[in-house]
Design an enzyme around this catalytic site. Sequence first.
Site, PDB file in Angstrom:
ATOM      1  N   ARG A  43      15.220  81.661  74.069  1.00 19.51           N
ATOM      2  CA  ARG A  43      14.472  82.418  73.057  1.00 19.51           C
ATOM      3  C   ARG A  43      13.359  83.241  73.689  1.00 19.51           C
ATOM      4  O   ARG A  43      13.115  84.378  73.284  1.00 19.51           O
ATOM      5  CB  ARG A  43      13.926  81.486  71.983  1.00 19.51           C
ATOM      6  CG  ARG A  43      15.036  80.831  71.160  1.00 19.51           C
ATOM      7  CD  ARG A  43      14.487  79.859  70.142  1.00 19.51           C
ATOM      8  NE  ARG A  43      13.777  78.787  70.827  1.00 19.51           N
ATOM      9  CZ  ARG A  43      12.910  77.964  70.241  1.00 19.51           C
ATOM     10  NH1 ARG A  43      12.646  78.084  68.962  1.00 19.51           N
ATOM     11  NH2 ARG A  43      12.316  77.020  70.932  1.00 19.51           N
ATOM     12  N   ASN A  64      16.735  78.511  67.380  1.00 22.88           N
ATOM     13  CA  ASN A  64      17.610  77.405  67.738  1.00 22.88           C
ATOM     14  C   ASN A  64      18.221  76.858  66.460  1.00 22.88           C
ATOM     15  O   ASN A  64      17.519  76.717  65.452  1.00 22.88           O
ATOM     16  CB  ASN A  64      16.828  76.284  68.417  1.00 22.88           C
ATOM     17  CG  ASN A  64      16.476  76.599  69.856  1.00 22.88           C
ATOM     18  OD1 ASN A  64      17.041  77.493  70.467  1.00 22.88           O
ATOM     19  ND2 ASN A  64      15.529  75.864  70.399  1.00 22.88           N
TER      20      ASN A  64
END
Length: 102
Positions: free
Chosen positions: A29, A47
């Site tokens: 990320r 996620n």
Amino acid sequence: MDRLKNGGHGEKLRRYLRFTGCVQGVGFRWRAEKAANALGATGWVRNDFDGSVSMELQGTEEQIDGVILAIERGAYVQIENMYVKTLPPLDGEYGFTVKDDD
């Protein structure tokens, strides 16, 4: 003009992407956010509960490809599968955000 209609350099696209493999806990990320901001792409990443990562990216084909390539270059990231779906672009979206885990 036809070039813009057929995925040319300036056309704004939006893609939903779902990544599986070694994609959580490896800076995925962070890399996505850094690359998107550097390349001028917008959207979000998060996620998911099943160990995958979901992302929506908006920009030119080159910007989207650049973000994905930057993520893949991550030392510990190992993408085994990538699902891609084209979405209609969103007007008024600025920046790229990391969403809370799903």
